[in-house]
Design an enzyme around this catalytic site. Structure first.
Site, PDB file in Angstrom:
ATOM      1  N   ASP A 327       0.856  -1.193   0.000  1.00 54.96           N
ATOM      2  CA  ASP A 327       0.000   0.000   0.000  1.00 54.96           C
ATOM      3  C   ASP A 327       0.893   1.244   0.000  1.00 54.96           C
ATOM      4  O   ASP A 327       1.864   1.324   0.756  1.00 54.96           O
ATOM      5  CB  ASP A 327      -0.900  -0.017   1.248  1.00 54.96           C
ATOM      6  CG  ASP A 327      -2.003   1.017   1.189  1.00 54.96           C
ATOM      7  OD1 ASP A 327      -3.160   0.639   0.940  1.00 54.96           O
ATOM      8  OD2 ASP A 327      -1.684   2.210   1.372  1.00 54.96           O
ATOM      9  N   ILE A 328       0.532   2.204  -0.884  1.00 52.47           N
ATOM     10  CA  ILE A 328       1.350   3.424  -0.976  1.00 52.47           C
ATOM     11  C   ILE A 328       1.088   4.278   0.275  1.00 52.47           C
ATOM     12  O   ILE A 328      -0.075   4.449   0.690  1.00 52.47           O
ATOM     13  CB  ILE A 328       0.993   4.232  -2.230  1.00 52.47           C
ATOM     14  CG1 ILE A 328       1.114   3.321  -3.478  1.00 52.47           C
ATOM     15  CG2 ILE A 328       1.910   5.447  -2.381  1.00 52.47           C
ATOM     16  CD1 ILE A 328       0.553   3.933  -4.737  1.00 52.47           C
ATOM     17  N   GLU A 370      -4.998   2.303  -3.927  1.00 54.93           N
ATOM     18  CA  GLU A 370      -3.530   2.400  -3.989  1.00 54.93           C
ATOM     19  C   GLU A 370      -2.921   1.166  -3.350  1.00 54.93           C
ATOM     20  O   GLU A 370      -1.817   1.187  -2.801  1.00 54.93           O
ATOM     21  CB  GLU A 370      -3.062   3.727  -3.383  1.00 54.93           C
ATOM     22  CG  GLU A 370      -2.897   3.858  -1.890  1.00 54.93           C
ATOM     23  CD  GLU A 370      -4.132   3.674  -1.000  1.00 54.93           C
ATOM     24  OE1 GLU A 370      -5.166   3.190  -1.481  1.00 54.93           O
ATOM     25  OE2 GLU A 370      -4.019   3.987   0.184  1.00 54.93           O
TER      26      GLU A 370
HETATM   27  N1  GTP Z   1      -5.154   9.515  -8.328  1.00 55.50           N
HETATM   28  C1  GTP Z   1      -5.848   8.478  -7.869  1.00 55.50           C
HETATM   29  N2  GTP Z   1      -6.125   8.409  -6.572  1.00 55.50           N
HETATM   30  C2  GTP Z   1      -6.798   7.359  -6.103  1.00 55.50           C
HETATM   31  C3  GTP Z   1      -7.214   6.322  -6.960  1.00 55.50           C
HETATM   32  N3  GTP Z   1      -7.848   5.384  -6.202  1.00 55.50           N
HETATM   33  C4  GTP Z   1      -7.857   5.829  -4.935  1.00 55.50           C
HETATM   34  N4  GTP Z   1      -7.205   7.022  -4.854  1.00 55.50           N
HETATM   35  C5  GTP Z   1      -6.954   7.860  -3.703  1.00 55.50           C
HETATM   36  O1  GTP Z   1      -6.081   7.216  -2.818  1.00 55.50           O
HETATM   37  C6  GTP Z   1      -6.218   7.841  -1.567  1.00 55.50           C
HETATM   38  C7  GTP Z   1      -6.102   6.814  -0.487  1.00 55.50           C
HETATM   39  O2  GTP Z   1      -6.049   7.512   0.749  1.00 55.50           O
HETATM   40  P1  GTP Z   1      -6.057   6.831   2.148  1.00 55.50           P
HETATM   41  O3  GTP Z   1      -6.911   5.551   2.089  1.00 55.50           O
HETATM   42  O4  GTP Z   1      -6.446   7.834   3.114  1.00 55.50           O
HETATM   43  O5  GTP Z   1      -4.632   6.345   2.354  1.00 55.50           O
HETATM   44  P2  GTP Z   1      -3.241   7.123   2.333  1.00 55.50           P
HETATM   45  O6  GTP Z   1      -3.437   8.531   2.073  1.00 55.50           O
HETATM   46  O7  GTP Z   1      -2.370   6.416   1.333  1.00 55.50           O
HETATM   47  O8  GTP Z   1      -2.736   6.886   3.726  1.00 55.50           O
HETATM   48  P3  GTP Z   1      -2.093   5.594   4.340  1.00 55.50           P
HETATM   49  O9  GTP Z   1      -2.535   4.419   3.460  1.00 55.50           O
HETATM   50  O10 GTP Z   1      -2.632   5.490   5.675  1.00 55.50           O
HETATM   51  O11 GTP Z   1      -0.621   5.777   4.264  1.00 55.50           O
HETATM   52  C8  GTP Z   1      -7.571   8.550  -1.580  1.00 55.50           C
HETATM   53  O12 GTP Z   1      -7.359   9.961  -1.592  1.00 55.50           O
HETATM   54  C9  GTP Z   1      -8.194   8.124  -2.879  1.00 55.50           C
HETATM   55  O13 GTP Z   1      -8.975   9.127  -3.479  1.00 55.50           O
HETATM   56  C10 GTP Z   1      -6.898   6.424  -8.344  1.00 55.50           C
HETATM   57  O14 GTP Z   1      -7.214   5.575  -9.170  1.00 55.50           O
HETATM   58  N5  GTP Z   1      -6.204   7.511  -8.746  1.00 55.50           N
END
Ligand code: GTP
Length: 451
Positions: A327-328, A370
């Site tokens: 996970d990013i 992500e």
């Molecule tokens: N650009 C883009 N963003 C995405 C996509 N799918 C999900 N996201 C974004 O990924 C983000 C995931 O955020 P969080 O679940 O809060 O996780 P995080 O910010 O990586 O935080 P941690 O996982 O706790 O490190 C959200 O803002 C989603 O909108 C996509 O296909 N493209």
């Protein structure tokens, strides 16, 4: 009785005919002593063909019973009368032409006539043989003819011709390759589509063996399923794929049906439909259904499907298997800082980086926003941990640039878990890897945890 001799001679194809007259014809009843003549009488009366003679003016000088029946007249109402009484000559043009030809050119004419018979009020078709008759001095003095009614045969022939034309048109315009091949591999029929495929005319293919026409491997490939038809005498439906030298594959759905005729070698009729385009579309749809459109990695559905299969295999053969969840970190803030398109670019770059690290047997997928997963079949926990650490390092070295200010640096958190004997389903392993990932997040991110 002279006329009967003439007619029989003519019927039997004798070239020299003696003259005859109306008087000699009408004297038939008086001359009954001769046994031969009686037999000939009976023969001529019983013959189905129409036998007749006419003089130079076209008047009948003899007509057998079949002619009288056709005209629905007595002998006396025929002899001495010409064809205007029995035919509509406007609708029987060939009759006059044939008679004229025989008399003017002094030749034997063999032809067909389509004549309108007044008594029957219908047109009949005849096969006619007409010859000139000569007097003692060798001058033409009439005509002798034998006609056979071929109306029924002609109609049947026309029907057969129409049906063959219809069949031929359909076979050559249908979107399928259609052929008949015997058990010695000789083509008995091919339609135009097959001819086009083989690059030759149908007439050049018919009568040749498949091995004379096709490259050896392709001929053998087709023959394998032909053999099944001959061995089982059952219809076979198969998918056939051919590989061309230019590298393109062609896919066919082939139906092969036994075609057995008395006194002939067993044969089969083949119907092959080119489904290459359909096949490609099917593959594309399959690909679309299994793929995440942004990263081109497998999607969650396909990943779970494949992972379930691998899980079953690992269980059955007691193989090791490890799952990595990635996970990013703080991906939301990447989106917020650089914009959503930049976030998309990051996902694509990470996917490519992960893909480049895989072995052939590993299965990589984008599981959610992500989050990515990698299934490592036949891989121990130790090897998987080493691999996970490598992934973490590689991802941290990514510096992504694009239509935004500055470069994007990132880190990933990774959870790793291996299959254990007590796991009852793939789900159990899946959620354990997820828990390990959660732990990695909780211990400050940019780290690998094993559970
Ligand atoms: N650009 C883009 N963003 C995405 C996509 N799918 C999900 N996201 C974004 O990924 C983000 C995931 O955020 P969080 O679940 O809060 O996780 P995080 O910010 O990586 O935080 P941690 O996982 O706790 O490190 C959200 O803002 C989603 O909108 C996509 O296909 N493209």
């Amino acid at each position: 009785m002279l006329i009967y001799n003439l007619a029989i001679h003519s019927y039997l194809g004798c070239d020299s005919l003696a003259p005859l007259s109306k008087a000699s014809t009408l004297s038939k009843e008086k001359n009954t002593n001769n046994a031969d003549d009686t037999i000939k009488d009976q023969i001529l009366a019983s013959i189905d063909s129409f036998i007749y003679t006419k003089d130079l003016s076209g008047k009948y000088t003899y007509a057998n019973q079949a002619v009288l029946d056709l005209f629905e007249k007595n002998l006396a109402d025929v002899i001495g009368f010409d064809d205007t009484h029995f035919f509509d000559l406007a609708l029987s043009t060939q009759l006059k032409e044939n008679d004229r030809m025989v008399m003017d050119q002094v030749i034997r004419v063999e032809n067909e006539e389509s004549n309108f018979i007044r008594a029957k009020n219908e047109t009949r078709i005849f096969k006619v043989v007409k010859k000139p008759l000569f007097d003692h001095f060798g001058n033409v003095n009439g005509i002798c003819g034998i006609s056979t009614d071929i109306t029924v045969e002609k109609k049947l022939q026309e029907q057969v011709n129409e049906q063959s034309y219809l069949l031929e048109t359909m076979l050559n315009n249908i979107d399928a390759h259609i052929y008949v091949k015997d058990c010695e591999r000789t083509f008995l029929y091919v339609n135009n589509r097959v001819a086009e495929l083989f690059g030759d005319k149908a007439e050049n293919i018919i009568g040749k063996k498949d091995t004379d026409i096709l490259p050896k491997e392709i001929a053998e490939h087709f023959y394998q399923s032909d053999k099944q038809v001959f061995e089982t005498n059952q219809k076979q439906v198969i998918e056939e794929t051919t590989h061309s030298e230019s590298g393109g594959d062609s896919h066919y759905i082939s139906t092969k049906v036994p075609f057995n005729q008395p006194d002939k070698l067993p044969a089969l009729i083949g119907f092959s439909t080119d489904v290459t385009e359909l096949f490609k579309l099917k593959e594309e749809f399959k690909q679309l259904a299994n793929t995440d459109p942004l990263t081109n990695l497998y999607n969650r559905r396909f990943f779970i499907e494949q992972a379930e299969k691998e899980y079953q295999r690992a269980k059955r053969y007691s193989l090791s298997m490890t799952l990595i969840s990635i996970d990013i970190d703080h991906f939301k803030s990447i989106n917020d800082q650089f914009g959503h398109p930049a976030g998309d670019r990051v996902l694509i770059e990470i996917a490519q980086q992960l893909k480049s690290s895989l072995r052939q047997t590993d299965i990589l997928a984008r599981i959610g926003g992500e989050e990515f997963s990698i299934l490592l079949p036949e891989t121990s926990a130790i090897s998987a941990m080493t691999f996970a650490e490598r992934i973490k390092e590689e991802q941290s070295r990514l510096h992504i640039t694009g239509d935004w200010q500055g470069e994007i640096n990132l880190s990933v958190s990774i959870g790793v878990s291996s299959l254990i004997a007590s796991d009852k389903a793939f789900d159990v392993l899946f959620s354990r890897a997820d828990k390990a990932l959660y732990q990695a997040k909780n211990t400050g991110r940019n780290t690998v945890c094993y559970l």
